[in-house]
Design a protein around this motif. Sequence first.
Motif, PDB file in Angstrom:
ATOM      1  N   PRO A 253       5.790  37.879  44.514  1.00 26.99           N
ATOM      2  CA  PRO A 253       5.325  36.494  44.646  1.00 26.99           C
ATOM      3  C   PRO A 253       4.844  36.210  46.065  1.00 26.99           C
ATOM      4  O   PRO A 253       5.372  36.757  47.033  1.00 26.99           O
ATOM      5  CB  PRO A 253       6.570  35.675  44.301  1.00 26.99           C
ATOM      6  N   PHE A 254       3.845  35.368  46.170  1.00 23.12           N
ATOM      7  CA  PHE A 254       3.317  34.960  47.470  1.00 23.12           C
ATOM      8  C   PHE A 254       4.210  33.842  48.004  1.00 23.12           C
ATOM      9  O   PHE A 254       4.314  32.776  47.411  1.00 23.12           O
ATOM     10  CB  PHE A 254       1.875  34.479  47.315  1.00 23.12           C
ATOM     11  N   LEU A 255       4.868  34.124  49.142  1.00 26.80           N
ATOM     12  CA  LEU A 255       5.785  33.168  49.738  1.00 26.80           C
ATOM     13  C   LEU A 255       5.274  32.729  51.098  1.00 26.80           C
ATOM     14  O   LEU A 255       4.668  33.510  51.825  1.00 26.80           O
ATOM     15  CB  LEU A 255       7.191  33.782  49.895  1.00 26.80           C
ATOM     16  N   SER A 256       5.560  31.475  51.431  1.00 27.39           N
ATOM     17  CA  SER A 256       5.102  30.958  52.715  1.00 27.39           C
ATOM     18  C   SER A 256       6.018  29.827  53.164  1.00 27.39           C
ATOM     19  O   SER A 256       6.597  29.113  52.347  1.00 27.39           O
ATOM     20  CB  SER A 256       3.661  30.445  52.596  1.00 27.39           C
ATOM     21  N   LEU A 257       6.110  29.655  54.484  1.00 28.57           N
ATOM     22  CA  LEU A 257       6.870  28.524  55.023  1.00 28.57           C
ATOM     23  C   LEU A 257       6.155  27.213  54.758  1.00 28.57           C
ATOM     24  O   LEU A 257       6.751  26.136  54.862  1.00 28.57           O
ATOM     25  CB  LEU A 257       7.087  28.714  56.529  1.00 28.57           C
ATOM     26  N   ASP A 258       4.869  27.289  54.410  1.00 26.89           N
ATOM     27  CA  ASP A 258       4.092  26.096  54.054  1.00 26.89           C
ATOM     28  C   ASP A 258       3.829  26.047  52.554  1.00 26.89           C
ATOM     29  O   ASP A 258       2.942  25.315  52.104  1.00 26.89           O
ATOM     30  CB  ASP A 258       2.752  26.106  54.811  1.00 26.89           C
ATOM     31  N   GLY A 259       4.588  26.826  51.781  1.00 32.11           N
ATOM     32  CA  GLY A 259       4.383  26.868  50.339  1.00 32.11           C
ATOM     33  C   GLY A 259       4.588  25.517  49.678  1.00 32.11           C
ATOM     34  O   GLY A 259       5.376  24.692  50.140  1.00 32.11           O
ATOM     35  N   ASN A 260       3.882  25.312  48.560  1.00 40.60           N
ATOM     36  CA  ASN A 260       3.953  24.037  47.840  1.00 40.60           C
ATOM     37  C   ASN A 260       4.831  24.116  46.599  1.00 40.60           C
ATOM     38  O   ASN A 260       4.880  23.186  45.802  1.00 40.60           O
ATOM     39  CB  ASN A 260       2.549  23.597  47.431  1.00 40.60           C
ATOM     40  N   GLY A 261       5.542  25.241  46.432  1.00 40.46           N
ATOM     41  CA  GLY A 261       6.389  25.415  45.262  1.00 40.46           C
ATOM     42  C   GLY A 261       7.868  25.347  45.603  1.00 40.46           C
ATOM     43  O   GLY A 261       8.255  24.919  46.699  1.00 40.46           O
ATOM     44  N   PRO A 262       8.716  25.769  44.680  1.00 43.13           N
ATOM     45  CA  PRO A 262      10.165  25.732  44.928  1.00 43.13           C
ATOM     46  C   PRO A 262      10.597  26.722  45.999  1.00 43.13           C
ATOM     47  O   PRO A 262       9.890  27.684  46.298  1.00 43.13           O
ATOM     48  CB  PRO A 262      10.756  26.100  43.561  1.00 43.13           C
ATOM     49  N   VAL A 263      11.760  26.469  46.562  1.00 41.33           N
ATOM     50  CA  VAL A 263      12.328  27.367  47.563  1.00 41.33           C
ATOM     51  C   VAL A 263      12.569  28.738  46.928  1.00 41.33           C
ATOM     52  O   VAL A 263      13.065  28.839  45.803  1.00 41.33           O
ATOM     53  CB  VAL A 263      13.647  26.796  48.119  1.00 41.33           C
ATOM     54  N   ALA A 264      12.206  29.791  47.637  1.00 40.21           N
ATOM     55  CA  ALA A 264      12.419  31.152  47.155  1.00 40.21           C
ATOM     56  C   ALA A 264      13.888  31.536  47.357  1.00 40.21           C
ATOM     57  O   ALA A 264      14.375  31.549  48.488  1.00 40.21           O
ATOM     58  CB  ALA A 264      11.521  32.121  47.896  1.00 40.21           C
ATOM     59  N   LYS A 265      14.577  31.832  46.268  1.00 39.96           N
ATOM     60  CA  LYS A 265      15.992  32.168  46.329  1.00 39.96           C
ATOM     61  C   LYS A 265      16.214  33.604  45.862  1.00 39.96           C
ATOM     62  O   LYS A 265      15.602  34.049  44.891  1.00 39.96           O
ATOM     63  CB  LYS A 265      16.812  31.201  45.478  1.00 39.96           C
TER      64      LYS A 265
END
Length: 304
Positions: free
Chosen positions: A76-88
């Motif tokens: 998955p594409f993760l970012s500190l500026d992501g617009n989705g749920p927190v990556a856990k």
Amino acid sequence: MVELRNDLSSQVSLNAERLAELERHSEAVKRVIRKSTGAVAFLQLEYSLRDIVTGNQLRHVMNRDGVPVMLPQGQPFLSLDGNGPVAKVQLTGTGFLLGGGRYLATNRHVALPWERGRYSGPISADVLEPVVSKFVAYFPNLQKPIEVSVQTASETADLAILAIEAGLPELDGLPLASGMPSVGEEVILLGYPTGLRSLLAQSGHEFVRQLEADKELDFWNVSRRLSDAGLIFPLASRGITARVASEALVYDAETTVGGSGGPVLNLQGEVIAINAAILPEFGGSNLGVPAPKLAALISMNTAD
């Protein structure tokens, strides 16, 4: 004729002694498993990552249709500026209760999993820090999970001690062996290899069907339902020690991912090592951290 009769009598007596010894041996193995099982915990941990400076958490990046964006490698594409749920990140492992009933022993890589794997790079670069949202231990015969936290972790061995926050009924911890085993000595390994998958496989088709019907296949709900039904018990495997050294024991008791942190026991029910790694390229052999190293960590960091 008399010599033949005496020889047959001697052989019968010898076979009877061997059979009796096998039965005693089998009973010893059963006794150790029966006595030790209740102290072996199923561990569940969930954590996320946040920026050390801004406090922003790593999130999923979603497209215009609200679907997570995936990288070419399938991650998955993760970012500190992501617009989705927190990556856990959710993991399972094994731990066991120490004498005194206030602490659990496990591996460092179980207690501090962010030090290895896909997120270890940014963390070691002092960009991100882990945030543990939940860390619990399930014991056989106890329905409610027990909250735990990291008390200390060894800097030189794959060992960690977990503190029990509160609420654990009186249970007997496992004693540590005072010395090292011999090569060829039989061992018993207890743990939760493959985590929830093996527990569900043992639970039976009807239990799984009910979970699916209730739509409770969530990471946390599954363990809660298993515990409520009394279905959380460690698996046991047997083997022998192939190599004994001060830094590691090598043995062939079967296990896999999820069994990390499990106790390796002798036939007296003493912990001789803590299961730490598998060596599949060597016929399923495994590595364990010798008990004296755990004893040293306990004496340095806890007051029993």
